[in-house]
Design a protein around this motif. Structure first.
Motif, mmCIF file in Angstrom:
data_model
loop_
_atom_site.group_PDB
_atom_site.id
_atom_site.type_symbol
_atom_site.label_atom_id
_atom_site.label_comp_id
_atom_site.label_asym_id
_atom_site.label_seq_id
_atom_site.Cartn_x
_atom_site.Cartn_y
_atom_site.Cartn_z
ATOM 1 N N UNK A 190 2.756 0.383 2.846
ATOM 2 C CA UNK A 190 2.784 0.918 1.469
ATOM 3 C C UNK A 190 2.011 0.061 0.473
ATOM 4 N N UNK A 191 2.008 -1.265 0.669
ATOM 5 C CA UNK A 191 1.240 -2.148 -0.222
ATOM 6 C C UNK A 191 -0.245 -1.854 -0.075
ATOM 7 N N UNK A 192 -0.706 -1.680 1.161
ATOM 8 C CA UNK A 192 -2.128 -1.386 1.384
ATOM 9 C C UNK A 192 -2.504 -0.026 0.804
ATOM 10 N N UNK A 193 -1.586 0.917 0.863
ATOM 11 C CA UNK A 193 -1.869 2.229 0.289
ATOM 12 C C UNK A 193 -1.997 2.143 -1.231
ATOM 13 N N UNK A 194 -1.150 1.351 -1.863
ATOM 14 C CA UNK A 194 -1.265 1.140 -3.311
ATOM 15 C C UNK A 194 -2.592 0.468 -3.653
ATOM 16 N N UNK A 195 -2.993 -0.490 -2.839
ATOM 17 C CA UNK A 195 -4.253 -1.193 -3.090
ATOM 18 C C UNK A 195 -5.430 -0.225 -2.983
ATOM 19 N N UNK A 196 -5.381 0.701 -2.012
ATOM 20 C CA UNK A 196 -6.469 1.672 -1.849
ATOM 21 C C UNK A 196 -6.599 2.549 -3.088
ATOM 22 N N UNK A 197 -5.459 3.019 -3.625
ATOM 23 C CA UNK A 197 -5.496 3.840 -4.844
ATOM 24 C C UNK A 197 -5.974 3.006 -6.028
ATOM 25 N N UNK A 198 -5.496 1.791 -6.090
ATOM 26 C CA UNK A 198 -5.860 0.884 -7.172
ATOM 27 C C UNK A 198 -7.354 0.559 -7.125
ATOM 28 N N UNK A 199 -7.905 0.449 -5.929
ATOM 29 C CA UNK A 199 -9.323 0.100 -5.765
ATOM 30 C C UNK A 199 -10.230 1.164 -6.364
ATOM 31 N N UNK A 200 -9.876 2.445 -6.207
ATOM 32 C CA UNK A 200 -10.702 3.516 -6.751
ATOM 33 C C UNK A 200 -10.705 3.476 -8.272
ATOM 34 N N UNK A 201 -9.548 3.190 -8.858
ATOM 35 C CA UNK A 201 -9.465 3.084 -10.314
ATOM 36 C C UNK A 201 -10.320 1.927 -10.825
ATOM 37 N N UNK A 202 -10.267 0.803 -10.137
ATOM 38 C CA UNK A 202 -11.076 -0.350 -10.542
ATOM 39 C C UNK A 202 -12.566 -0.062 -10.378
ATOM 40 N N UNK A 203 -12.916 0.686 -9.339
ATOM 41 C CA UNK A 203 -14.319 1.042 -9.115
ATOM 42 C C UNK A 203 -14.854 1.880 -10.269
ATOM 43 N N UNK A 204 -14.048 2.832 -10.737
ATOM 44 C CA UNK A 204 -14.466 3.658 -11.885
ATOM 45 C C UNK A 204 -14.644 2.813 -13.142
ATOM 46 N N UNK A 205 -13.746 1.852 -13.347
ATOM 47 C CA UNK A 205 -13.845 0.993 -14.529
ATOM 48 C C UNK A 205 -15.085 0.095 -14.454
ATOM 49 N N UNK A 206 -15.399 -0.402 -13.264
ATOM 50 C CA UNK A 206 -16.600 -1.213 -13.093
ATOM 51 C C UNK A 206 -17.854 -0.409 -13.398
ATOM 52 N N UNK A 207 -17.840 0.852 -12.975
ATOM 53 C CA UNK A 207 -18.991 1.722 -13.236
ATOM 54 C C UNK A 207 -19.159 1.969 -14.731
#
Length: 581
Positions: A190-207
């Motif tokens: 479950x921690x890795x699944x949260x990180x995967x969702x979190x990673x997409x949000x951070x990617x959008x912010x970086x863009x």
């Protein structure tokens, strides 16, 4: 998509072309692990020698398949194993670094090539900052992901070998250690699944961060003119706050998983020693060796979790790059026919044959049912109000936009057969001149990379620019500044015209090339254009009466349709009005 499937696809995408190198790396990891395992196994006889023969002058022990071995030879063998292991580890690290860098460079070049050879309509519909972000930030994240992927494979091999090694000593304790590690790793899904969702949000912010910075730097002059700096600063500050919160959240998730692994490892180690000593009654040498192996196994499970987390954090970068590659490659394939037709040199005419085009998202066509012939060797002026479709015609003529209906024929051959080959006959001069922050010579050689200095001066002469360039202290070596900021508007345009003429084009397209210049600069550009009459075909999108006066043919456009075509023996009042609109 499951995490395993994502990682598998990423492995094929990034390292699919480097199977041989990856196989050698895995072999080196295996050899290094075996050497380290042998060093650990040597601890058993070493501990027995120390425990039973301490102080003896000729300490020795009987080993299976080897026979009697002294303490000195045993220590020598262990030292040799460590030396070989260090050499193997060094070779593995160098090969990993070289392979990783080659793979990432290959991905960057694939994306750069796909964008460079992609259809202009695709590029025009995307934000330039997004493409720049993909080529820089996203590919850099792929590099981190490739390293994490290799580390993940390395830890899997180490875990497997350590598990097999410890089974030789006690399969019960091996099963205990592996079960605890696997259970902890699975429990953190479950921690890795949260990180995967979190990673997409951070990617959008970086863009978005890249977009705000790119937009501000590109339009800094306008921003300063309107005192708009606070607007951009506030936008960037909000994005940085979002990224800061996201980074802290990622650190919280990873620190939680690390802490959980450490607690589980500590508890398991204590239970491990108790069961091994009190229940199974392992002898002390075997117990110490098993404890060393356990201390090797536990960090490997933690390393698996850490590399998976880092990999998941970087996967959105891979997904964006892979998406762009699919989009641009599909467009390239769509226009790549099985047999290319040799494009003729323009000698007779270019004909728009019932051409229509509707831009993406528009309800009505920009150009509707256009029938127009452009004779070779003539100067043709396109005039009409803004939005009439003049620039769209120029883009279609260059093969940058495809007609929705109809075809464009060059001496009877459809230019869609090979628009790149056709563009080798064209030179383009826009109103907003693109110049590098480099020398005049470098900017000119964008038009022809292998041009000699003599060719450069001849082109400058034809563009009515030799005099001002020759008067500069450094001549052709003069640096023009960012986008030509150290030159006047007229000088920039004449450099751009010289660059265009350096190609010896059959067709020169001028897109409002003189509309933003003062009268003196206009006169110099128009004088140069007049000198080209009869040598090349010129299509000029014109808003100035003086440029229209140079034309042999004037084409009046309105709402995507030709309303009038006339030859120009003298400038008429209505031509002046049309050019001024």
């Amino acid at each position: 998509m499951s995490q395993f499937r994502q990682i598998s696809e990423f492995a094929r995408f990034s390292l699919g072309g480097y199977r041989r190198q990856v196989s050698i790396i895995l072999l080196l990891i295996l050899i290094g692990s075996i050497l380290e395992s042998c060093s650990l196994l040597a601890m058993i006889p070493l501990l027995k020698l120390i425990g039973t023969n301490h102080g003896a002058a000729q300490s020795s022990i009987q080993l299976p398949w080897i026979g009697s071995i002294s303490l000195g030879w045993l220590l020598t063998a262990m030292l040799c194993l460590m030396v070989f292991q260090a050499l193997v580890s060094r070779r593995r690290l160098l090969l990993m670094t070289r392979t990783m860098q080659q793979a990432v460079d290959d991905i960057r070049m694939r994306l750069f090539t796909a964008i460079g050879y992609g259809r202009w309509s695709l590029v025009a519909n995307m934000r330039g900052s997004d493409l720049n972000h993909a080529l820089s930030n996203d590919v850099d994240r792929i590099q981190v992901a490739v390293f994490s992927l290799m580390s993940f494979g390395q830890n899997i091999i180490w875990l497997t070998l350590y598990g097999l090694l410890s089974t030789l000593i006690s399969w019960q304790m091996t099963l205990f250690a592996m079960t605890v590690g696997a259970a902890t790793l699975f429990g953190l899904y479950p921690v890795r699944r949260k990180i995967a969702r979190h990673a997409q949000s951070m990617s959008n912010s970086l863009q978005e961060r890249q977009y705000v910075a790119f937009e501000f730097i590109t339009g800094m002059k306008i921003a300063k003119a309107f005192n708009s700096e606070p607007y951009y600063l506030q936008r960037l500050d909000r994005l940085l706050e979002t990224l800061r919160v996201g980074t802290v959240e990622f650190a919280r998730l990873t620190s939680n998983s690390t802490a959980l692994f450490q607690l589980a490892s500590g508890a398991a180690a204590a239970l491990f020693v108790y069961v091994a000593y009190a229940v199974i009654a392992l002898p002390l040498p075997q117990l110490m060796t098993m404890l060393l192996l356990f201390m090797r196994l536990a960090p490997r499970f933690n390393a698996l979790q850490s590399t998976l987390q880092q990999l998941l954090l970087c996967l959105p970068g891979y997904e964006n790059v892979a998406r762009l590659l699919r989009i641009f490659t599909a467009e390239q394939n769509r226009t790549a026919g099985p047999e290319r037709v040799q494009m003729p040199l323009l000698t007779r005419h270019v004909r728009f044959d019932r051409v229509s085009i509707t831009h993406h998202g528009a309800d009505t066509p920009t150009i509707a049912n256009l029938d127009l012939e452009l004779p070779a060797g003539k100067i043709i002026a396109l005039v009409g109000p803004s939005g009439a479709g003049k620039s769209t015609i120029a883009d279609m003529l260059m093969g940058l936009l495809d007609p929705s209906e109809g075809q464009i024929l060059v001496d009877g051959v459809n230019l869609a057969q090979d628009d790149r080959q056709w563009r080798s006959q064209i030179a383009y001069m826009p109103q907003d001149v693109f110049l590098l922050h480099d020398s005049i010579a470098t900017n000119l050689r964008i038009g022809k990379a292998d041009a000699s200095d003599e060719e450069l001066w001849n082109a400058l002469d034809a563009a009515n620019a030799r005099q001002f360039v020759g008067a500069l202290p450094q001549g052709l070596d003069t640096v023009v500044g960012d986008r030509g900021s150290r030159l006047s508007g007229g000088e920039r345009q004449r450099i751009a015209l010289a660059r265009a003429l350096l190609r010896h084009p059959r067709l020169l397209i001028l897109d409002e090339a003189t509309s933003a210049l003062d009268m003196d600069a206009q006169t110099k550009i128009e004088t140069a254009i007049a000198g080209l009459r009869g040598h090349i075909t010129i299509l000029a999108i014109a808003h100035t009466a003086s440029l229209v006066a140079l034309a042999d043919i004037i084409v009046h456009l309105d709402r995507g349709r030709v309303v009038q075509v006339r030859t120009n023996n003298a400038v008429k009042d209505e031509d002046v009005v049309a050019a001024a609109e």
